[in-house]
Motif scaffolding. Structure first.
Motif, PDB file in Angstrom:
ATOM      1  N   ALA A 301       5.327   2.166  -4.539  1.00  0.00           N
ATOM      2  CA  ALA A 301       4.471   3.210  -3.979  1.00  0.00           C
ATOM      3  C   ALA A 301       3.067   3.139  -4.569  1.00  0.00           C
ATOM      4  O   ALA A 301       2.082   3.509  -3.913  1.00  0.00           O
ATOM      5  CB  ALA A 301       5.092   4.587  -4.252  1.00  0.00           C
ATOM      6  N   GLU A 302       2.964   2.654  -5.809  1.00  0.00           N
ATOM      7  CA  GLU A 302       1.651   2.552  -6.461  1.00  0.00           C
ATOM      8  C   GLU A 302       0.715   1.601  -5.723  1.00  0.00           C
ATOM      9  O   GLU A 302      -0.515   1.714  -5.831  1.00  0.00           O
ATOM     10  CB  GLU A 302       1.815   2.082  -7.915  1.00  0.00           C
ATOM     11  N   LEU A 303       1.272   0.659  -4.960  1.00  0.00           N
ATOM     12  CA  LEU A 303       0.416  -0.261  -4.209  1.00  0.00           C
ATOM     13  C   LEU A 303      -0.337   0.489  -3.119  1.00  0.00           C
ATOM     14  O   LEU A 303      -1.502   0.191  -2.838  1.00  0.00           O
ATOM     15  CB  LEU A 303       1.256  -1.388  -3.605  1.00  0.00           C
ATOM     16  N   THR A 304       0.311   1.473  -2.504  1.00  0.00           N
ATOM     17  CA  THR A 304      -0.370   2.287  -1.492  1.00  0.00           C
ATOM     18  C   THR A 304      -1.536   3.041  -2.109  1.00  0.00           C
ATOM     19  O   THR A 304      -2.619   3.139  -1.510  1.00  0.00           O
ATOM     20  CB  THR A 304       0.615   3.276  -0.857  1.00  0.00           C
ATOM     21  N   GLU A 305      -1.348   3.562  -3.325  1.00  0.00           N
ATOM     22  CA  GLU A 305      -2.439   4.248  -4.006  1.00  0.00           C
ATOM     23  C   GLU A 305      -3.578   3.282  -4.321  1.00  0.00           C
ATOM     24  O   GLU A 305      -4.761   3.636  -4.218  1.00  0.00           O
ATOM     25  CB  GLU A 305      -1.922   4.898  -5.288  1.00  0.00           C
ATOM     26  N   ALA A 306      -3.246   2.069  -4.704  1.00  0.00           N
ATOM     27  CA  ALA A 306      -4.279   1.072  -4.985  1.00  0.00           C
ATOM     28  C   ALA A 306      -5.063   0.733  -3.726  1.00  0.00           C
ATOM     29  O   ALA A 306      -6.280   0.500  -3.777  1.00  0.00           O
ATOM     30  CB  ALA A 306      -3.638  -0.186  -5.571  1.00  0.00           C
ATOM     31  N   ILE A 307      -4.380   0.720  -2.579  1.00  0.00           N
ATOM     32  CA  ILE A 307      -5.072   0.459  -1.306  1.00  0.00           C
ATOM     33  C   ILE A 307      -6.024   1.599  -0.977  1.00  0.00           C
ATOM     34  O   ILE A 307      -7.158   1.384  -0.528  1.00  0.00           O
ATOM     35  CB  ILE A 307      -4.037   0.259  -0.178  1.00  0.00           C
TER      36      ILE A 307
END
Length: 345
Positions: A301-307
């Motif tokens: 889910a942290e990848l979505t925040e990074a995006i």
């Protein structure tokens, strides 16, 4: 006569495939008696194949190098040409033929007379290939052949290994297979010090003989070793891992995503799953974006925040670029797109 000829070819193939066989092992493989094996070995010798025999309980048969080239339907010049071609293909890791080149080169060099080996070495030492595009670190074909022999003969390998940070360590492993992917060679081996399977880049390996002793082969880490290596170099080697759904068919994604960039699996006819890695999630965003496909983040889910964070920074940069009164440092009064020194005639 046909049965005998076929059996001789099978015997020769077995002798090429393994360093040493006992008479009982060969008899069992060929379905004949040990006496027949001895007669067939004598026939191979008559044909010019140097088959060595050692007596005793620990003895056996071994195909060695002879004073003359065995009758492979190749003359000296042809044998040198084949060896040079195989070394070139093996050293460049040409997709589809690299592993076959090493196996064939190992067989050929096993029986190549010394005078021809010297000619092959000279040609390789003083030949410079002209290749397109950036090339990976060179792999010494002699090292590839040495590793192939150790994999075949199930002998332990000792070597120095240069890590990605330049540090050198001493390693002792049980070599299993060589895998070629994207013009790089990898050795899959059981690391005796770490008690686990490891993947080593061959261009970073410096063998330190003597090798040995012999070992009993272990169950490999995966049925598909190419996928195992691909996952290792594209995912396991990095701190951050991710799975994303690419909204394109698997066949289309395969054209753009290399094995070193991630592993792919079909997800219906119009999508596929990419599993990949990167040093950080911020770099993961760039990595996935540069593939040029629409995608959906599955994990983490942290990848979505990074995006989202990358999107906000890009939006802010675009907004500043669109400000009409924006000045460029070093060019007072200039706006984007106006070359330095331009003006009315």
């Amino acid at each position: 006569m046909l049965e005998t000829s076929a059996r001789l070819l099978r015997l020769l193939s077995l002798l090429q495939a393994h360093r040493e066989w006992s008479g009982a092992e060969l008899a069992d493989r060929l379905g004949v008696t040990p006496r027949t094996v001895r007669r067939d070995v004598d026939r191979l010798r008559e044909l010019g194949y140097p088959v060595n025999a050692s007596p005793g309980t620990g003895g056996g048969y071994q195909l060695g190098a002879g004073a003359e080239l065995p009758p492979l339907l190749l003359d000296d010049d042809e044998a040198v040409a084949v060896a040079v071609g195989l070394r070139t293909a093996a050293g460049q890791g040409i997709e589809g033929i690299g592993e076959s080149s090493v196996r064939a080169l190992a067989k050929l060099e096993q029986v190549l007379p010394g005078r021809l080996r010297r000619r092959v070495s000279a040609l390789n030492a003083f030949t410079v290939p002209m290749l397109r595009g950036p090339q990976p670190s060179a792999v010494d074909p002699a090292v590839l052949v040495e590793l192939a022999h150790l994999c075949r003969d199930t002998e332990r390998l000792r070597f120095e290994y240069r890590g990605h940070d330049g540090a050198t360590t001493r390693r002792s492993v049980e070599p299993h297979r060589l895998v070629c992917t994207e013009r790089r060679w990898y050795l899959v081996a059981w690391d005796l010090d770490r008690d686990d399977w490891r993947t080593f880049r061959v261009d970073r390996i410096t063998p330190k003989p003597p090798h040995g002793p012999r070992f009993t082969p272990r169950t490999p880490p995966a049925d598909d070793l190419a996928a195992f290596v691909s996952q290792g170099v594209s995912t396991r080697a990095y701190a951050s891992h991710a799975a994303v759904r690419l909204l394109v068919p698997l066949a289309e994604a395969t054209q753009r995503v290399s094995p070193s960039a991630g592993t792919l699996e079909a997800d219906g006819p119009d999508a596929c799953i990419l599993r990949t890695g990167a040093p950080s999630l911020d770099l993961m965003v760039v990595h996935v974006m540069m593939m040029g496909f629409e995608f959906e983040v599955l994990e983490p889910a942290e990848l979505t925040e990074a995006i989202r964070w990358a999107r906000d920074r890009l939006d802010a940069a675009l907004a500043r670029a669109e400000e009409p009164a924006r000045r460029i440092p070093g060019g007072a009064g200039r706006t984007p797109g106006t070359p330095s020194g331009s003006g009315a005639a």
